[in-house]
Design an enzyme around this catalytic site. Structure first.
Site, PDB file in Angstrom:
ATOM      1  N   LEU A  86      48.467 135.040  35.028  1.00 51.06           N
ATOM      2  CA  LEU A  86      48.126 134.678  36.407  1.00 51.06           C
ATOM      3  C   LEU A  86      47.649 133.230  36.416  1.00 51.06           C
ATOM      4  CD1 LEU A  86      46.109 137.914  37.263  1.00 51.06           C
ATOM      5  CD2 LEU A  86      48.386 137.351  38.128  1.00 51.06           C
ATOM      6  N   HIS A  87      48.195 132.425  37.318  1.00 51.42           N
ATOM      7  CA  HIS A  87      47.798 131.016  37.325  1.00 51.42           C
ATOM      8  C   HIS A  87      47.659 130.420  38.726  1.00 51.42           C
ATOM      9  CE1 HIS A  87      52.120 130.577  38.003  1.00 51.42           C
ATOM     10  NE2 HIS A  87      51.882 129.357  38.430  1.00 51.42           N
ATOM     11  N   ARG A  88      48.149 131.133  39.743  1.00 49.81           N
ATOM     12  CA  ARG A  88      48.149 130.528  41.079  1.00 49.81           C
ATOM     13  C   ARG A  88      46.721 130.442  41.619  1.00 49.81           C
ATOM     14  NH1 ARG A  88      53.220 129.511  42.687  1.00 49.81           N
ATOM     15  NH2 ARG A  88      54.842 130.654  41.571  1.00 49.81           N
TER      16      ARG A  88
END
Length: 347
Positions: A197-199
């Site tokens: 997850l990076h957003r």
């Protein structure tokens, strides 16, 4: 070989897309590369040079950081300087980053043929900078190389029909190459879920990040979470407890990342590219977003969207329904050869 093509890359997914093109183009035209440095991590990118023999970019800029406007403006200036000196016949851009838009604008202003690889994708979420980048790039491109029939329809709805060719997804080429070179391996032995997850909307805000981590904690098996350094800092700053089933690891080089996915029981992600990789490796995927550009992966439940009700995560990922995967989704793994053919046509 006297024809010159300049390709612009700026982020790790664009390395993934560029390497197959570099291989396929070697006997056809002089391919030069500008790396803007928009995102660069030597540990994550060096593998392309070490394991695959990818050429070092001809021009290495250092334009990461800063606001979107500042970053894109600096790229415009630096890319234009190089293009004016090198005088390429064609400029190639990939995907939807600020590097993509900057390269597209330079080509448009200097009246150089522009090729957009991975054209026609739409999330219809203008709050995503990537959506704006890809729409603007498509509207100034001469050759729009798309991965799917959906992308063709998206462009037609915007009045773009000329220069559109369906070639398949070039990221699938690297899956094929990875298997041929036998570079997928993992020390992990299944029975875990892989998470990336990076957003910002998932990891930058305290309450949301707590909610995400608490939801992962409730999963009924081990979780290996490839966590961005910024996210790790947030976890520490907000003193968020990590469940005993969650193992945090640093962002992984491409083949490590693919190997961990390949050995897992499924993927939880907000990445665009990894939704496809999970599909090609026949791993069930839950995408923590409200929309996806890769709508074909949603068919037959191979990929499922979830954002508000993360309490449903365990039930969705544990569901044992048989998913039938289409081995030809987004092409056959030889998109780069078709792309080179289309570039040769406009040269």
């Amino acid at each position: 070989m006297n024809k010159k093509v300049i390709a612009i890359i700026g982020a790790r997914p664009q390395f993934i897309k560029h390497f197959p093109l570099e291989m396929a183009a070697s006997d056809h035209f002089n391919l030069m590369t500008i790396h803007t440095g928009q995102h660069y991590d030597e540990n994550m990118s060096q593998v392309f040079f070490d394991q695959l023999g990818m050429k070092t970019p001809d021009f290495q800029l250092s334009l990461g950081g800063g606001s979107h406007g500042k970053q894109t403006g600096q790229m415009l200036i630096e890319i234009e300087n190089i293009v004016l000196k090198e005088e390429p016949d064609v400029i190639v851009v990939y995907g939807d980053t600020n590097s993509t838009l900057a390269g597209a604008l330079v080509a448009s202003k200097l009246h150089i043929k522009l090729v957009h690889i991975e054209a026609g994708l739409r999330s219809y979420n203008k709050a995503m900078p990537e959506e704006v980048n890809r729409v603007l790039t498509d509207h100034v491109s001469d050759l729009l190389l798309v991965p799917s029939k959906t992308a063709v329809k998206n462009l037609k709805a915007e009045g773009i029909e000329k220069g559109v060719f369906m070639v398949g997804d070039i990221m699938k080429d690297l899956i094929r190459i990875s298997r041929e070179r036998d570079v997928l391996s993992s020390d992990q032995i299944g029975d875990y879920l892989y998470v990336t997850l990076h957003r910002p909307y998932n990891v930058d805000h305290e309450e949301r990040l707590k909610y995400v981590l608490e939801s992962l904690k409730q999963l009924g098996k081990q979780v290996i979470f490839s966590v961005h350094p910024r996210t790790r800092q947030s976890i520490q700053a907000y003193h968020i407890p990590i469940g005993s089933n969650i193992k945090l690891i640093d962002p992984q080089p491409y083949f490590n990342n693919l190997s961990l996915l390949s050995a897992s029981d499924g993927l939880i992600t907000d990445s665009g590219g990894m939704q496809k990789e999970a599909y090609w490796l026949e791993k069930p995927c839950i995408t923590i977003r409200t929309e996806t550009e890769w709508v074909e992966t949603l068919e037959r439940g191979a990929n499922q969207l979830l954002f508000e009700d993360l309490e449903k995560l365990n039930a969705l990922i544990s569901k044992k329904s048989k998913i039938v995967y289409d081995s030809n989704l987004y092409g056959d793994g030889y998109a780069a050869d078709r792309i080179v053919g289309e570039i040769m046509n406009i040269l």
